[in-house]
Design a protein around this motif. Structure first.
Motif: not given
Length: 202
Positions: A143-147
């Motif tokens: 999974a790609e996590h983006i903040t």
């Protein structure tokens, strides 16, 4: 696809909204079959709250949460996918979960101020692929996590032209669904739009 919406306004300036989308819910058709053990439910939910004129007159604050399961919009035959030009007919992606906050202020015309921030995670799933018909962990794959955080100022002095300044910063983990790869892109964009309000015929 099935969809149900609910809207509630507990006060004049507060709106609560929810939407449930159902692609497929597995039901055991006979006692000797355990379809739910091997086949996934496919659904999505969005909930959102909006507060108008809360902090300042002319302001709008909202918070939202979205969850889209794996395999939504996909079928055993690609031509039956709920897609159009490689885009879904609902939320843009599947295997997704995210939360975001938004703020806008229109109390100083001709300026409009907007700010938003959020966090999301997205599985490594191709929405145009063939549905495999089996349960998989959420989110799918790496999974790609983006903040992220973003701010925009719009200047609209008249209907003939307007300008926009947009700034955004992302903090990405597992960038491109590659485990351990990180990225921190920063964007700054200045736009100007001119409306001549004329028609030219050659």
């Amino acid at each position: 696809l099935w969809c149900a919406d609910i809207v509630w306004r507990p006060k004049e300036n507060i709106t609560l909204f929810g939407q449930l989308m159902i692609d497929d819910i597995i039901i055991n058709n006979s006692p000797d079959k355990k379809d739910r053990e091997r086949s996934p439910d496919r659904h999505a939910v969005t909930v959102k709250g909006v507060w108008a004129d809360g902090l300042l007159k002319g302001s709008l604050i909202s918070a939202s949460f979205t969850h889209v399961t794996n395999w939504n919009y996909q079928s055993f035959r690609t031509w039956e996918n709920y897609t159009f030009f490689d885009q879904s007919l609902g939320f843009p992606v599947n295997s997704f979960e995210g939360i975001r906050l938004d703020f806008s202020y229109v109390g100083m015309p001709p300026l409009i101020f907007q700010a938003s921030a959020g966090h999301q995670r997205r599985g490594d799933m191709d929405i145009t692929a063939v549905f495999r018909g089996e349960k998989t962990d959420f989110p799918y794959g790496t999974a790609e996590h983006i903040t992220w955080a973003e701010g925009t100022i719009r200047y609209i002095p008249c209907r003939h032209w307007h300008a926009r300044l947009r700034i955004r910063y992302d903090q990405i983990v597992n960038h491109g669904h590659i485990s351990g790869k990180t990225a921190s892109p920063f964007y700054a964009m200045l736009e100007m739009h001119l409306n001549l309000d004329k028609v030219f015929v050659l």
